[in-house]
Design a protein around this motif. Sequence first.
Motif, mmCIF file in Angstrom:
data_model
loop_
_atom_site.group_PDB
_atom_site.id
_atom_site.type_symbol
_atom_site.label_atom_id
_atom_site.label_comp_id
_atom_site.label_asym_id
_atom_site.label_seq_id
_atom_site.Cartn_x
_atom_site.Cartn_y
_atom_site.Cartn_z
ATOM 1 N N VAL A 54 91.946 26.336 21.249
ATOM 2 C CA VAL A 54 92.823 26.728 22.354
ATOM 3 C C VAL A 54 94.194 27.114 21.799
ATOM 4 O O VAL A 54 94.793 28.101 22.225
ATOM 5 C CB VAL A 54 92.934 25.594 23.394
ATOM 6 N N THR A 55 94.681 26.374 20.814
ATOM 7 C CA THR A 55 95.979 26.674 20.204
ATOM 8 C C THR A 55 95.987 28.063 19.582
ATOM 9 O O THR A 55 96.955 28.817 19.735
ATOM 10 C CB THR A 55 96.325 25.615 19.129
ATOM 11 N N GLU A 56 94.904 28.428 18.897
ATOM 12 C CA GLU A 56 94.819 29.764 18.300
ATOM 13 C C GLU A 56 94.816 30.847 19.378
ATOM 14 O O GLU A 56 95.454 31.881 19.224
ATOM 15 C CB GLU A 56 93.576 29.885 17.420
ATOM 16 N N LEU A 57 94.097 30.607 20.475
ATOM 17 C CA LEU A 57 94.084 31.587 21.564
ATOM 18 C C LEU A 57 95.477 31.762 22.163
ATOM 19 O O LEU A 57 95.870 32.872 22.522
ATOM 20 C CB LEU A 57 93.077 31.178 22.642
ATOM 21 N N ILE A 58 96.232 30.681 22.238
ATOM 22 C CA ILE A 58 97.619 30.761 22.718
ATOM 23 C C ILE A 58 98.463 31.539 21.717
ATOM 24 O O ILE A 58 99.225 32.437 22.090
ATOM 25 C CB ILE A 58 98.203 29.352 22.965
ATOM 26 N N ASN A 59 98.333 31.217 20.425
ATOM 27 C CA ASN A 59 99.121 31.898 19.382
ATOM 28 C C ASN A 59 98.821 33.389 19.312
ATOM 29 O O ASN A 59 99.702 34.189 19.009
ATOM 30 C CB ASN A 59 98.884 31.253 18.014
ATOM 31 N N TYR A 60 97.570 33.784 19.590
ATOM 32 C CA TYR A 60 97.199 35.197 19.576
ATOM 33 C C TYR A 60 97.617 35.928 20.849
ATOM 34 O O TYR A 60 97.475 37.141 20.955
ATOM 35 C CB TYR A 60 95.688 35.371 19.387
ATOM 36 N N GLY A 61 98.087 35.174 21.837
ATOM 37 C CA GLY A 61 98.483 35.784 23.099
ATOM 38 C C GLY A 61 97.310 36.046 24.033
ATOM 39 O O GLY A 61 97.451 36.713 25.046
ATOM 40 N N THR A 62 96.151 35.506 23.678
ATOM 41 C CA THR A 62 94.956 35.687 24.493
ATOM 42 C C THR A 62 94.991 34.790 25.724
ATOM 43 O O THR A 62 94.474 35.144 26.778
ATOM 44 C CB THR A 62 93.698 35.355 23.652
ATOM 45 N N LEU A 63 95.595 33.639 25.581
ATOM 46 C CA LEU A 63 95.656 32.634 26.627
ATOM 47 C C LEU A 63 97.096 32.152 26.732
ATOM 48 O O LEU A 63 97.722 31.852 25.705
ATOM 49 C CB LEU A 63 94.722 31.473 26.239
ATOM 50 N N SER A 64 97.624 32.094 27.932
ATOM 51 C CA SER A 64 99.004 31.607 28.087
ATOM 52 C C SER A 64 99.013 30.084 28.027
ATOM 53 O O SER A 64 98.028 29.431 28.403
ATOM 54 C CB SER A 64 99.603 32.083 29.408
ATOM 55 N N PRO A 65 100.133 29.482 27.597
ATOM 56 C CA PRO A 65 100.226 28.016 27.583
ATOM 57 C C PRO A 65 100.021 27.419 28.979
ATOM 58 O O PRO A 65 99.389 26.365 29.121
ATOM 59 C CB PRO A 65 101.641 27.746 27.072
ATOM 60 N N LEU A 66 100.508 28.099 30.008
ATOM 61 C CA LEU A 66 100.366 27.599 31.377
ATOM 62 C C LEU A 66 98.894 27.550 31.805
ATOM 63 O O LEU A 66 98.427 26.551 32.360
ATOM 64 C CB LEU A 66 101.165 28.473 32.344
ATOM 65 N N ILE A 67 98.148 28.624 31.527
ATOM 66 C CA ILE A 67 96.720 28.654 31.875
ATOM 67 C C ILE A 67 95.952 27.621 31.053
ATOM 68 O O ILE A 67 95.056 26.939 31.561
ATOM 69 C CB ILE A 67 96.131 30.072 31.703
ATOM 70 N N ALA A 68 96.310 27.488 29.772
ATOM 71 C CA ALA A 68 95.647 26.486 28.923
ATOM 72 C C ALA A 68 95.866 25.087 29.492
ATOM 73 O O ALA A 68 94.923 24.280 29.568
ATOM 74 C CB ALA A 68 96.162 26.578 27.488
#
Length: 176
Positions: free
Chosen positions: A114-128
């Motif tokens: 999940v952290t990698e998806l956030i770092n790549y901009g694929t997933l926002s921290p709020l949605i995560a």
Amino acid sequence: DQEGWRELDVLMKDKWVEEIDVSMDRETGNHVVRVIHKKYGKEWLDTNLIYKSSEELTELIRFMASRCGQQITVTNPVVEAITPEGHRIAASLREVGDAPYFTIRKFPEVVFSVTELINYGTLSPLIAAYLWTLIEARRFIMIIGGMATGKTTLLQALTSMIPSSAKIVTIEETPE
């Protein structure tokens, strides 16, 4: 060789190939192998692998099914299987449609967190955080999207947040 995938071996070993499919060219009647290649976007790319007859393609499909420990026959013309590498294969013989058909969905060797998806901009921290809250509260989550939009990637990342004692149910309607 017994461990390889014959003419598909190079595609099966290419870590950038995400999906392998065969489609019939209506003009020539040939069966063309095409791929989704991560380096070149989400469009199908034709390869130079062409099967000029349904019999030739059927032989490959029978080999692939056997390689996965299954059989595909006229009386059992559809197979869905997992390869020894963990990829998904769906295939059918001519008895099911216009022509023999197969698709292979390759899964990545390394699963994104999940952290990698956030770092790549694929997933926002709020949605995560929201998804994590839903998981903690044992709520249902539906992951819906088109082909090659990251549904499996997201699901695999989210599984790290699921307690090991939880029950997981997946329901898929796949085009294969």
